[in-house]
Design an enzyme around this catalytic site. Sequence first.
Site, PDB file in Angstrom:
ATOM      1  N   ARG A 224       0.850  -1.185   0.000  1.00 53.23           N
ATOM      2  CA  ARG A 224       0.000   0.000   0.000  1.00 53.23           C
ATOM      3  C   ARG A 224       0.889   1.240   0.000  1.00 53.23           C
ATOM      4  NH1 ARG A 224      -3.086  -2.846  -1.706  1.00 53.23           N
ATOM      5  NH2 ARG A 224      -5.148  -3.509  -0.976  1.00 53.23           N
ATOM      6  N   HIS A 271       1.056  -0.099 -10.299  1.00 49.85           N
ATOM      7  CA  HIS A 271       0.117  -0.915  -9.527  1.00 49.85           C
ATOM      8  C   HIS A 271      -0.262  -2.193 -10.282  1.00 49.85           C
ATOM      9  CE1 HIS A 271      -3.075  -0.551  -6.125  1.00 49.85           C
ATOM     10  NE2 HIS A 271      -2.745  -1.825  -6.342  1.00 49.85           N
TER      11      HIS A 271
END
Length: 308
Positions: A224, A271
């Site tokens: 994250r 990502h």
Amino acid sequence: MKIIFAGTDDHWSHYQTTLPAAFKRAEINASITRDLDTHDADYIVFAPNGPLSDFTPYTKTKAVLNLWAGVETIVGNATLTQPLVRMIDHGLTQGMVEWVSAHSLRYHVGMDAHIHGQDGTWRNTSWPTLAETRRVTVLGMGALGTACAQALRSIGFPVTGWSRTQKTIDGINCLSGDAGLDQALRTADILVLLLPLTDETNNLLDAEKLALLPDGAFLLNPGRGPLIDDEALLAALDKNIAHATLDVFNTEPLPTDHPYWAHRQVTVTPHIASVTRAATAADAIARNIVRIENGETPIGLVDRTAGY
């Protein structure tokens, strides 16, 4: 059985065939709808960026099955009183193992020096040590962290794993608690971040914690973005951090003027370290519905007090 698919049109394009097929394999007789007014639904398949935010009307729903591994954007929803299940599936795990293993080996064997050094110079005066001399620390020993730690250990790296609660995993030096975190960081030649995002882990890697890493350490963050204090990392790259490969960020997409893009010691990946693949995720959803229908605990049941 009634199931609502509460995702975007793009999500539905991937699941409109794979989910019914998975239900058929699991012998689940279910009708799937995207109509959010189906308040008597037995289950909700949920995407955090989808159209559903108020769970109050769904009093008969047995569980909300998240399409993603991360639940930080939904776990605090006050209307969500139904059991929440985060995504744990083979495809998600294997994808993460491959990304983490690839970039760990890239750092370990020094690939960048040869990939970016094609200038006619024969650089054979140095070579990598064996993996057994390069210490790896994985922060976060959930399903993804454990799988990555075990894969790196199988290559030959000595691996330390840190988690909020103490765990025991064969071949992995498992630590927990504040003192354990500091110890794990001090022995991390390669640091892999796979922690969930909670109030406790937000900006966990601040200037103080980054300073504990050995000189020349490498950092991988496929977990994250907010786990890292960006300003602290940029400063640490001038001190003890040799290179950082970052797949997740505080703002996504990463703004074009962000310093990470131009920094010679930072690699940005968009990502893609691991994504939910519809084929395997659909089977994971079907298996969990079978478990719940049989009175068993679903895999990935979220602990609301812990936040994941």
